[in-house]
Design a protein around this motif. Structure first.
Motif, PDB file in Angstrom:
ATOM      1  N   VAL A 107      -6.442  -7.942  10.031  1.00  0.00           N
ATOM      2  CA  VAL A 107      -5.677  -9.063   9.473  1.00  0.00           C
ATOM      3  C   VAL A 107      -4.341  -8.561   8.919  1.00  0.00           C
ATOM      4  O   VAL A 107      -3.298  -9.185   9.122  1.00  0.00           O
ATOM      5  CB  VAL A 107      -6.485  -9.787   8.378  1.00  0.00           C
ATOM      6  CG1 VAL A 107      -5.650 -10.906   7.754  1.00  0.00           C
ATOM      7  CG2 VAL A 107      -7.773 -10.366   8.943  1.00  0.00           C
ATOM      8  N   ARG A 108      -4.367  -7.419   8.213  1.00  0.00           N
ATOM      9  CA  ARG A 108      -3.121  -6.878   7.658  1.00  0.00           C
ATOM     10  C   ARG A 108      -2.131  -6.517   8.774  1.00  0.00           C
ATOM     11  O   ARG A 108      -0.931  -6.800   8.670  1.00  0.00           O
ATOM     12  CB  ARG A 108      -3.425  -5.655   6.783  1.00  0.00           C
ATOM     13  CG  ARG A 108      -2.177  -5.089   6.102  1.00  0.00           C
ATOM     14  CD  ARG A 108      -2.508  -4.099   5.016  1.00  0.00           C
ATOM     15  NE  ARG A 108      -3.013  -4.770   3.820  1.00  0.00           N
ATOM     16  CZ  ARG A 108      -4.263  -4.699   3.388  1.00  0.00           C
ATOM     17  NH1 ARG A 108      -5.146  -3.966   4.025  1.00  0.00           N
ATOM     18  NH2 ARG A 108      -4.632  -5.347   2.299  1.00  0.00           N
ATOM     19  N   GLU A 109      -2.631  -5.912   9.849  1.00  0.00           N
ATOM     20  CA  GLU A 109      -1.753  -5.573  10.971  1.00  0.00           C
ATOM     21  C   GLU A 109      -1.217  -6.838  11.631  1.00  0.00           C
ATOM     22  O   GLU A 109      -0.050  -6.888  12.055  1.00  0.00           O
ATOM     23  CB  GLU A 109      -2.520  -4.728  11.991  1.00  0.00           C
ATOM     24  CG  GLU A 109      -1.679  -4.236  13.158  1.00  0.00           C
ATOM     25  CD  GLU A 109      -0.457  -3.436  12.719  1.00  0.00           C
ATOM     26  OE1 GLU A 109       0.618  -3.585  13.362  1.00  0.00           O
ATOM     27  OE2 GLU A 109      -0.549  -2.676  11.719  1.00  0.00           O
ATOM     28  N   CYS A 110      -2.042  -7.883  11.688  1.00  0.00           N
ATOM     29  CA  CYS A 110      -1.593  -9.166  12.235  1.00  0.00           C
ATOM     30  C   CYS A 110      -0.457  -9.732  11.380  1.00  0.00           C
ATOM     31  O   CYS A 110       0.528 -10.260  11.904  1.00  0.00           O
ATOM     32  CB  CYS A 110      -2.781 -10.121  12.275  1.00  0.00           C
ATOM     33  SG  CYS A 110      -2.470 -11.685  13.098  1.00  0.00           S
ATOM     34  N   PRO A 128      -3.007  -1.800  -0.386  1.00  0.00           N
ATOM     35  CA  PRO A 128      -2.930  -0.449  -0.949  1.00  0.00           C
ATOM     36  C   PRO A 128      -1.646  -0.181  -1.728  1.00  0.00           C
ATOM     37  O   PRO A 128      -1.610   0.692  -2.603  1.00  0.00           O
ATOM     38  CB  PRO A 128      -3.019   0.452   0.290  1.00  0.00           C
ATOM     39  CG  PRO A 128      -3.674  -0.391   1.341  1.00  0.00           C
ATOM     40  CD  PRO A 128      -3.239  -1.791   1.067  1.00  0.00           C
ATOM     41  N   VAL A 129      -0.595  -0.944  -1.433  1.00  0.00           N
ATOM     42  CA  VAL A 129       0.687  -0.757  -2.129  1.00  0.00           C
ATOM     43  C   VAL A 129       0.585  -1.158  -3.594  1.00  0.00           C
ATOM     44  O   VAL A 129       1.286  -0.631  -4.457  1.00  0.00           O
ATOM     45  CB  VAL A 129       1.788  -1.563  -1.395  1.00  0.00           C
ATOM     46  CG1 VAL A 129       3.040  -1.713  -2.242  1.00  0.00           C
ATOM     47  CG2 VAL A 129       2.112  -0.903  -0.060  1.00  0.00           C
ATOM     48  N   PRO A 177     -12.343   0.847  -2.612  1.00  0.00           N
ATOM     49  CA  PRO A 177     -12.045   0.634  -1.188  1.00  0.00           C
ATOM     50  C   PRO A 177     -13.071  -0.311  -0.563  1.00  0.00           C
ATOM     51  O   PRO A 177     -14.278  -0.187  -0.796  1.00  0.00           O
ATOM     52  CB  PRO A 177     -12.170   2.048  -0.593  1.00  0.00           C
ATOM     53  CG  PRO A 177     -11.889   2.967  -1.741  1.00  0.00           C
ATOM     54  CD  PRO A 177     -12.447   2.279  -2.958  1.00  0.00           C
ATOM     55  N   GLY A 178     -12.581  -1.268   0.203  1.00  0.00           N
ATOM     56  CA  GLY A 178     -13.461  -2.245   0.829  1.00  0.00           C
ATOM     57  C   GLY A 178     -13.825  -3.416  -0.062  1.00  0.00           C
ATOM     58  O   GLY A 178     -14.507  -4.345   0.382  1.00  0.00           O
ATOM     59  N   GLY A 179     -13.378  -3.386  -1.314  1.00  0.00           N
ATOM     60  CA  GLY A 179     -13.665  -4.473  -2.236  1.00  0.00           C
ATOM     61  C   GLY A 179     -12.619  -5.575  -2.171  1.00  0.00           C
ATOM     62  O   GLY A 179     -11.609  -5.465  -1.470  1.00  0.00           O
ATOM     63  N   PHE A 180     -12.864  -6.633  -2.924  1.00  0.00           N
ATOM     64  CA  PHE A 180     -11.970  -7.790  -2.973  1.00  0.00           C
ATOM     65  C   PHE A 180     -11.762  -8.194  -4.425  1.00  0.00           C
ATOM     66  O   PHE A 180     -12.628  -7.975  -5.277  1.00  0.00           O
ATOM     67  CB  PHE A 180     -12.566  -8.980  -2.211  1.00  0.00           C
ATOM     68  CG  PHE A 180     -12.670  -8.771  -0.733  1.00  0.00           C
ATOM     69  CD1 PHE A 180     -11.744  -9.340   0.131  1.00  0.00           C
ATOM     70  CD2 PHE A 180     -13.685  -7.999  -0.179  1.00  0.00           C
ATOM     71  CE1 PHE A 180     -11.829  -9.144   1.506  1.00  0.00           C
ATOM     72  CE2 PHE A 180     -13.788  -7.795   1.186  1.00  0.00           C
ATOM     73  CZ  PHE A 180     -12.858  -8.372   2.033  1.00  0.00           C
ATOM     74  N   TYR A 226       1.906  -6.358   2.052  1.00  0.00           N
ATOM     75  CA  TYR A 226       1.387  -7.493   2.814  1.00  0.00           C
ATOM     76  C   TYR A 226       0.100  -7.980   2.153  1.00  0.00           C
ATOM     77  O   TYR A 226      -0.758  -7.186   1.770  1.00  0.00           O
ATOM     78  CB  TYR A 226       1.118  -7.105   4.266  1.00  0.00           C
ATOM     79  CG  TYR A 226       2.381  -6.716   5.001  1.00  0.00           C
ATOM     80  CD1 TYR A 226       3.149  -7.672   5.662  1.00  0.00           C
ATOM     81  CD2 TYR A 226       2.825  -5.395   5.005  1.00  0.00           C
ATOM     82  CE1 TYR A 226       4.329  -7.319   6.310  1.00  0.00           C
ATOM     83  CE2 TYR A 226       4.000  -5.029   5.656  1.00  0.00           C
ATOM     84  CZ  TYR A 226       4.745  -6.000   6.303  1.00  0.00           C
ATOM     85  OH  TYR A 226       5.913  -5.651   6.936  1.00  0.00           O
ATOM     86  N   SER A 227      -0.038  -9.277   2.037  1.00  0.00           N
ATOM     87  CA  SER A 227      -1.172  -9.851   1.336  1.00  0.00           C
ATOM     88  C   SER A 227      -1.572 -11.146   2.035  1.00  0.00           C
ATOM     89  O   SER A 227      -0.746 -11.792   2.695  1.00  0.00           O
ATOM     90  CB  SER A 227      -0.788 -10.110  -0.126  1.00  0.00           C
ATOM     91  OG  SER A 227      -1.848 -10.669  -0.839  1.00  0.00           O
TER      92      SER A 227
END
Length: 325
Positions: A53-56, A210-211, A230-233, A265-266
């Motif tokens: 999704v982030r790359e999209c 990550p930023v 990592p992997g959390g929301f 990106y978010s």
């Protein structure tokens, strides 16, 4: 006492007979009544799903400017591209926020009968240049729907409401997502990526970038950053759940400041009930909590309308999340 944002493994919520379910429900309720934010693990959403999704998002915002403007939101269709600096806070004050966005709503076929009942429903405007975007984002969206149902069900339990009291309001919901790109700000640059505000939805779920840059206001006026594994929301309560709970659950101000020197990106997910749901306290209101009931469709329509700088709130406009000094 210093406020903190706890991390909670929500996997026991999937099993009604889990011996840990009651403890997890209690922990979620405590976080939502204390600071209104929590970090969650155990969602079942794979990290590579979030990476896709982030790359999209990166690909969408790399589209040439003319094409993006050709797919921009309009007053008649609040879907599509939001240009950089397009909106200021809802009350018309302050510096324009430093982000560009892409707005997506609950995907509805144009011939679905609900479109005639509420014009805020309809098909999304998917970017032509990124044909894979629809499948990638809607697949992620469906997984977040399941997580939102678990959390809302847990809050029903914690607030001692009958099963389905809240969850049933999310059939054909007005849930929406915003894809966001924040260019880096200079440390001394005025303004924000997104100004301090409270969310107007029921519940927000976001995969932290990550930023970094997301900051949450504590009750003493300080600002802290969620420490998400990592992997959390990150999850936060919005104004609708605050109202439903009579003020027990807290909708907390937060902001984005990107001084990392990197592109951020978010893609937050905003859980919003069906258009005809009337949000009113279902619990005895806390002392001093006085807010009128709100019609979900009207509330949402006013949010979109008053984003335009030449539109003003009227006497029947609900609170819109903007903080007033």
């Amino acid at each position: 006492m210093t406020q903190t944002i706890p991390t909670i493994d929500i996997s026991p919520l999937r099993s009604p007979t889990s011996p840990d379910r009651a403890r997890v429900v209690s922990d979620i309720l405590t976080a939502c009544t204390d600071i209104g934010f929590l970090s969650i693990t155990g969602t079942g959403i794979a990290p590579d799903t979030v990476d896709k999704v982030r790359e999209c998002c990166r690909t969408i915002f790399a589209i040439d400017e003319k094409s993006k403007w050709d797919q921009a939101i309009t007053r008649d269709n609040y879907r599509g591209y939001i240009p950089m600096g397009f909106f200021t806070p809802n009350d018309g004050s302050g510096t324009a926020d430093k982000y560009e966005g892409y707005k997506l709503h609950f995907e509805t076929a144009s011939d679905d009968p609900i479109v005639a009942d509420c014009p805020l429903y309809g098909p999304n405007l998917w970017p032509r240049e990124v044909p894979q975007a629809r499948d990638i984002i809607l697949g992620y969206w469906r997984q977040l729907d399941a997580v939102a149902d678990l959390l809302i069900g847990a809050l029903e339990d914690g607030l001692q409401l009958p099963p389905g009291t809240l969850v049933d309001g999310f059939t054909k919901p007005m849930t929406n997502m915003t894809l966001l790109h924040y260019p880096p700000q200079a440390p001394d640059e005025a303004g924000f990526g997104i100004h301090p505000h409270k969310d107007t939805d029921a519940l927000t779920i976001i995969a932290p970038d990550p930023v970094g840059g997301l900051e949450v206001q504590t009750r003493d006026g300080g600002w802290i950053t969620p420490d998400t594994p990592p992997g959390g929301f990150v999850v936060n309560i919005g104004d609708m759940l605050e109202l439903w709970s009579g003020g027990r659950l807290v909708s907390t101000p937060h902001r984005v400041v990107n001084t990392s020197g990197k592109e951020r990106y978010s893609f937050p997910y905003f859980a919003v009930p069906r258009h005809d749901v009337v949000v009113a306290p279902l619990c005895a209101p806390r002392d001093g909590f006085e807010r009128p009931a709100v019609h979900c469709g009207h509330w949402s329509a006013e949010i979109w309308r008053t984003n335009w700088p030449d539109e003003e709130a009227s006497a029947d406009t609900p609170e819109l999340g903007t903080l007033h000094s």
